[in-house]
Design a protein around this motif. Structure first.
Motif, PDB file in Angstrom:
ATOM      1  N   UNK A 100       0.854  -1.179   0.000  1.00 53.24           N
ATOM      2  CA  UNK A 100       0.000   0.000   0.000  1.00 53.24           C
ATOM      3  C   UNK A 100       0.896   1.236   0.000  1.00 53.24           C
ATOM      4  N   UNK A 101       0.381   2.373  -0.432  1.00 56.81           N
ATOM      5  CA  UNK A 101       1.184   3.603  -0.388  1.00 56.81           C
ATOM      6  C   UNK A 101       1.728   3.898   1.003  1.00 56.81           C
ATOM      7  N   UNK A 102       0.933   3.666   2.021  1.00 60.20           N
ATOM      8  CA  UNK A 102       1.377   3.926   3.395  1.00 60.20           C
ATOM      9  C   UNK A 102       2.560   3.039   3.763  1.00 60.20           C
ATOM     10  N   UNK A 103       2.456   1.730   3.432  1.00 63.66           N
ATOM     11  CA  UNK A 103       3.552   0.813   3.736  1.00 63.66           C
ATOM     12  C   UNK A 103       4.790   1.150   2.920  1.00 63.66           C
ATOM     13  N   UNK A 104       4.596   1.447   1.648  1.00 69.54           N
ATOM     14  CA  UNK A 104       5.741   1.813   0.790  1.00 69.54           C
ATOM     15  C   UNK A 104       6.491   3.001   1.362  1.00 69.54           C
TER      16      UNK A 104
END
Length: 430
Positions: free
Chosen positions: A399-403
């Motif tokens: 996800x963008x947050x994890x990335x």
């Protein structure tokens, strides 16, 4: 989301304990259909198979205050440790991961704990049974499990006699092992308990014998059939029920596809199990469209997570710095092989996602990463490490947050890998 990546990722994590380095990228090139075929048709010889431990019969527990009891207790602990580490090694190193995943599945299905059995020898024999029948016929497995010493001890088979029938084994045979909830009556349980009378077990070895003097030889009425039935006859009659195929399908669905979405009533898996052939059912399940449905997520159990981390980071459980620490971490995460909490086995999904579990997982991951060789990841430029880890760990996508979180620590290898194996995208088979 790339559905091809999603499907191959799920095949690895649900049916193979995750990939080793390079395997996910290779499977993507091979394509889902060919990879499924390789899962269902592994090498005839398992070069990763671990030699089974050989346990002596420790005999009855010595008197509490005797000199022999200390040595006996040490032997019990030593055998239990050897048994646990052997199976963890087997899960990580096997070249037949689908078979091993089914051994793990049956352990949760016919859930039996060494905590009550006490001895490792009967637990090893049970594991050998699961290994032999992992992909075989469920009728054969059910008949052999009737004479499994560990299961008989676990469910008080020794106490089930003509004069005093014990319903524990009969109830679980109906509800948890063969038919499922609400597919039998209380009278069926009582009658089945009579058919299962007479078995006696040597606790230290798991050897089961039938004592005819303790057996009820009168007619019983089970699921609409009234006749004289020995225990094997009764088990055959229960396995013959149409509900047995549906129950098996439900259990496979629940553990391999989704524990939150219900299996469709007309799912072809039910028909595939008409002859109770497990391999046929798995072939239908693996080749179904369910693995590419984004709704069908499953949370890895602690042992499944640990094994997948070991495979990805090339760690061998027996070579970790401390078995005591390993055992303690698994204990804190509430899952140790051979020690299910009850006859219903381990829970799923949210049970493994509590705040406490997350903290224990981070501590466990930190300990594992410290012992791993991260040089291959370190050879990748920091900007490419996030995508490299997605392939290494068979994550469909970050996800963008994890990335963003991973990118912030891309230069700190231990921190990066620790966070990656604790991300929701890795802990949950999306």
């Amino acid at each position: 989301m790339d559905l091809k990546r999603l499907e191959v990722s799920r095949l690895f994590h649900r049916f193979a304990f995750g990939p080793r380095p390079g395997e996910f990228a290779a499977a993507l090139k091979l394509g889902p259909a060919n990879f499924k075929d390789s899962l269902l048709n592994p090498p005839l010889v398992d070069l990763g198979s671990q030699k089974e431990p050989i346990f002596s019969d420790l005999g009855p527990r010595p008197a509490a205050n005797s000199l022999a009891v200390k040595e006996f207790s040490q032997s019990l602990r030593s055998q239990s440790k050897e048994l646990t580490i052997w199976w963890l090694n087997q899960m990580v190193l096997t070249q037949k991961p689908l078979q091993e995943k089914m051994v793990w599945f049956w352990h949760g299905h016919w859930a039996t704990s060494i905590g009550k059995v006490n001895y490792s020898l009967p637990m090893l024999k049970q594991n050998q049974t699961f290994r032999k029948y992992a992909l075989g016929n469920f009728r054969d497995l059910s008949q052999v499990m009737l004479l499994d010493g560990a299961l008989q001890i676990w469910l008080d088979g020794n106490e089930n006699t003509l004069k005093a029938p014990n319903e524990n084994l009969a109830r679980e045979v109906m509800e948890l092992f063969i038919l499922g909830v609400d597919r039998y009556s209380e009278d069926d349980v009582k009658e089945l308990s009579r058919a299962l009378t007479g078995y006696q077990v040597v606790r230290s070895t798991g050897v089961v014998t039938l004592n005819q003097r303790r057996r009820d030889k009168n007619s019983v009425a089970i699921l609409g059939k009234s006749t004289v039935m020995g225990a094997p006859d009764a088990i055959d009659h229960i396995v013959d029920q149409a509900d047995c195929a549906r129950f098996l399908a439900e259990r496979l669905w629940y553990r391999f596809i989704s524990s939150s979405e219900n299996m469709p009533k007309d799912h072809p898996l039910v028909g595939a199990l008409v002859d109770r052939e497990i391999s046929r059912g798995l072939k239908v399940l693996i080749n179904s469209q369910d693995l590419s449905n984004p709704n069908n997520s499953i949370v890895k159990s602690p042992v499944e997570w640990f094994v997948s981390v070991c495979k990805a980071l090339k760690l061998t459980p027996s070579k970790l710095e401390s078995f005591t620490k390993l055992n303690n971490y698994l204990d804190k995460m509430a899952q140790i092989p051979f020690s299910p909490p009850n006859v219903g086995g381990w829970p799923t999904d949210e049970a493994w996602l509590s705040p406490a579990s997350a903290q224990f997982r981070i501590a466990f991951a930190t300990w594992l990463v410290k012992q791993a060789d991260l040089s291959d990841i370190g050879s990748v430029t920091p900007e490419k490490r996030i995508s490299y880890l997605a392939d290494l760990l068979a994550v469909p996508e970050w996800t963008p947050r994890t990335s963003s979180a991973l990118y912030d620590v891309r230069a700190n290898l231990p921190r990066l890998v620790t966070l990656a194996i604790c991300t929701p995208e890795y802990v949950v088979s999306q």
